[in-house]
Write an enzyme that holds these catalytic residues in place. Structure first.
Site, PDB file in Angstrom:
ATOM      1  N   SER A   1     -63.365  62.012  31.075  1.00  0.00           N
ATOM      2  CA  SER A   1     -62.862  63.372  30.890  1.00  0.00           C
ATOM      3  C   SER A   1     -63.987  64.372  30.679  1.00  0.00           C
ATOM      4  O   SER A   1     -63.750  65.570  30.700  1.00  0.00           O
ATOM      5  CB  SER A   1     -61.866  63.447  29.734  1.00  0.00           C
ATOM      6  OG  SER A   1     -62.163  62.527  28.736  1.00  0.00           O
TER       7      SER A   1
ATOM      8  N   GLU B   1     -56.803  65.140  38.195  1.00  0.00           N
ATOM      9  CA  GLU B   1     -57.937  65.872  38.753  1.00  0.00           C
ATOM     10  C   GLU B   1     -58.766  64.884  39.573  1.00  0.00           C
ATOM     11  O   GLU B   1     -59.221  63.869  39.037  1.00  0.00           O
ATOM     12  CB  GLU B   1     -58.796  66.485  37.641  1.00  0.00           C
ATOM     13  CG  GLU B   1     -58.087  67.598  36.876  1.00  0.00           C
ATOM     14  CD  GLU B   1     -58.916  68.159  35.720  1.00  0.00           C
ATOM     15  OE1 GLU B   1     -58.612  69.273  35.277  1.00  0.00           O
ATOM     16  OE2 GLU B   1     -59.857  67.486  35.244  1.00  0.00           O
TER      17      GLU B   1
ATOM     18  N   ASN C   1     -59.952  71.146  31.044  1.00  0.00           N
ATOM     19  CA  ASN C   1     -60.695  71.227  29.783  1.00  0.00           C
ATOM     20  C   ASN C   1     -61.669  72.395  29.763  1.00  0.00           C
ATOM     21  O   ASN C   1     -62.150  72.791  28.716  1.00  0.00           O
ATOM     22  CB  ASN C   1     -61.433  69.918  29.506  1.00  0.00           C
ATOM     23  CG  ASN C   1     -60.504  68.885  28.899  1.00  0.00           C
ATOM     24  OD1 ASN C   1     -59.484  69.238  28.306  1.00  0.00           O
ATOM     25  ND2 ASN C   1     -60.824  67.623  29.068  1.00  0.00           N
TER      26      ASN C   1
ATOM     27  N   HIS D   1     -59.107  61.690  37.215  1.00  0.00           N
ATOM     28  CA  HIS D   1     -58.895  62.055  35.813  1.00  0.00           C
ATOM     29  C   HIS D   1     -57.411  62.234  35.512  1.00  0.00           C
ATOM     30  O   HIS D   1     -56.808  63.235  35.891  1.00  0.00           O
ATOM     31  CB  HIS D   1     -59.679  63.347  35.487  1.00  0.00           C
ATOM     32  CG  HIS D   1     -59.612  63.735  34.046  1.00  0.00           C
ATOM     33  ND1 HIS D   1     -59.610  65.043  33.620  1.00  0.00           N
ATOM     34  CD2 HIS D   1     -59.532  62.976  32.919  1.00  0.00           C
ATOM     35  CE1 HIS D   1     -59.538  65.069  32.298  1.00  0.00           C
ATOM     36  NE2 HIS D   1     -59.491  63.837  31.853  1.00  0.00           N
TER      37      HIS D   1
END
Ligand code: NAD
Length: 504
Positions: A121, A154, A192, A142
């Site tokens: 991540s 992702e 993120n 991901h």
């Protein structure tokens, strides 16, 4: 390249690895599961059996399908049992050296056509591939937690990832019922990274004591977010959230845009980690409820001799409808000034102004009057009755206007929440910064606008994507708020993305 029938090896049988194994097995793949901790893979299979049984009991999965899926999962004791894998998905500890070593070892075992995927991540996919004989076959895949429920994947390409490999993983994600989104390997990838301001702007407001956590949470929930940033940070855990913030900050060469907050560090240092420790912004002991955000009590009913609704936009239309209703009792109708340079209400000599990023103090100076209040951007139109909305008063507003400004917001159907006089208040500021971050991500080729929208809606449940907000607001409006923040705070943090400037 077609991975639809590929035998899958999942390495790491923790929370993520087990979830990935479940999804792959339910999609029909034979799945081998490996973990260095003895017994971990078998335990994970045991837990998956219980999960699948639960799905059958709830009627979400047929008993035969559950039995078949479980039978496809084989815990293995040694990696070399997996030489026939067509796809490896790694979900081990989040450490670069451990991941590199694992992939180097795997390269010696699996066939040259086997795709290597990492569920990292936060680590650069490019860096993980460095040192491999075939770095082109390594790609980020991901997933989000819990893997079986979260739709987003992702698909992260490093500098050397072959496009055909990323495309094969993208297609595979689709056949697994996910919504894959392409991303370039950059700190935080899409979700993120773009989500940082959701926490950061609230932490900045808390640091300068602009409002209590429950006020900020109420404002953002009224804007359609499922959880306020404070409740959400309490849920994620301040240690985890602080670690992600720090890693994105460091990975961006200490760009002040991503600077972590002292508020966060102090809470982590004190062990106030959120729900898991019993206390974060809120308390989670027995009998502790969430504190309510108290709306500014209207000291008097909203009164006026003359009301004019300013502005040409949809928010002004909504204000006009609400003001018309509110004024019936007084036998008045609001006038409308569509040519006005600001949006809001003129109530006799006083002004209730929709935030354009300027503070109430600045607006009062620009309008050459003292009775000014600024209110936050209602993001959901029409605003549901009693929706929380932040407002701030100009420093020299008279006593009368101090009670009339919230009374008018209440009469217009909002629950007015008082905030210190800060640029962009809560929602306008946060959303402008989310849009700005997304714009920079697109500028840097991390993702497309559509990819960013899908990722934020599916990865963190945002009510809309940043580019959808932008389409409903305006490029000029967002830039206005960012420029006002930049002028107010100075420094690098609020610099406007060139992607937005080009579209102004
Ligand atoms: P976890 O601690 O639950 O599981 C990791 C597992 O890997 C453990 O069982 C451990 O024994 C095993 N392991 C460690 N080193 C190993 C090695 N060299 N070979 C084989 N097994 C090894 O962790 P997690 O939460 O499942 O996270 C795994 C990965 O997924 C990390 O890279 C993490 O950043 C990423 N990730 C986590 C989340 C999340 O919300 N937890 C979300 C997305 C991605």
């Amino acid at each position: 390249m077609d991975l639809r029938n590929a035998p899958v090896l999942v390495v790491g049988a923790g929370i993520m690895g087990a979830g990935i194994a479940q999804v792959a097995a339910q999609a029909g793949h034979g799945v081998q599961l490996f973990d260095t901790r003895t017994g971990a893979a078998a335990d994970a299979k045991g837990r998956l059996a219980a999960t699948l049984e639960g799905l059958v009991a709830k009627g979400r999965l047929g008993a035969d399908a559950a039995t078949a899926a479980l039978a496809r999962i084989s815990p293995i004791d040694a990696l070399d049992e997996a030489a026939g894998a067509g796809l490896v998905i790694e979900a081990i500890v989040e450490q670069l050296e451990a991941k590199r070593a694992l992939f180097r070892q795997l390269e010696g075992l699996v066939a040259p056509g086997c795709v290597l995927a990492t569920n990292t991540s936060s680590i650069s996919v490019t860096a993980i591939a460095n040192g491999l004989a075939q770095p082109g076959r390594l790609v980020g895949m991901h997933f989000f937690n819990p893997v079986p429920l979260m739709k987003l994947v992702e698909v992260v390409s490093g500098l050397q990832t072959e496009p055909a490999v990323a495309e094969a993983i993208f297609e595979l994600g689709r056949t697994w019922g996910k919504t894959p989104v392409h991303a370039k390997s950059t700190p935080g990838f899409i979700v993120n990274r773009i989500a940082r301001p959701y926490y950061a702007e609230t932490l900045a407001l808390l640091l300068e004591q602009a409002a209590e956590p429950q006020v900020l949470d109420a404002c953002l929930k009224a804007a359609g977010f499922r959880m306020g940033p404070c409740e959400l940070m309490d849920l994620i855990g301040h240690d985890t959230n602080f670690a992600v913030t720090q890693s994105v900050y460091e990975a961006n060469f200490f760009d002040k845009r991503y600077v972590p907050s002292l508020v966060q560090r102090e809470m982590v240092a004190g062990g106030l980690l959120g729900r898991k420790s019993g206390r974060g912004f809120y308390r989670y002991g027995e009998g502790d409820g969430m504190p309510a955000a108290t709306a500014a009590a209207p000291g008097a009913p909203a009164r006026a001799h003359e009301v004019t609704v300013h502005g040409p936009d949809g928010i002004a239309d909504m204000l006009e409808a609400a003001a018309t209703k509110a004024l019936v009792e007084q036998g008045l109708r609001p006038a409308r000034d569509r040519e006005s340079t600001w949006t809001g209400l003129r109530v006799d000599g006083a002004r209730l102004v929709l935030s354009d990023g300027r503070t109430a103090q600045q607006l009062a100076a620009a309008m050459d009057t003292t009775d000014v209040a600024v209110f936050d951007r209602p993001l959901v139109l029409p605003a549901p009755p009693g929706a929380a909305l932040a407002f701030a008063l100009a420093p020299h507003a008279g006593e009368g206007w101090r009670t009339q400004a919230p009374a008018w917001l209440a009469a217009l159907g909002f629950a007015p929440l008082a905030l210190a006089d800060t640029p962009g208040l809560v929602v306008a500021r946060t959303v402008a910064m989310l849009v700005n971050e997304a714009a920079d991500a697109v500028l840097q080729g991390v993702c497309t606008p559509e990819g960013a929208d899908a990722a934020m809606k599916l990865g963190v449940n945002y009510p809309a994507g940043p580019f959808e907000w932008l389409a409903r607001w305006s490029v000029r409006g967002v830039i206005g708020v960012l420029d006002a923040l930049d002028a107010h705070y100075r420094g690098e943090r609020y610099r406007t993305s060139p992607w937005l400037r080009r579209r102004a």
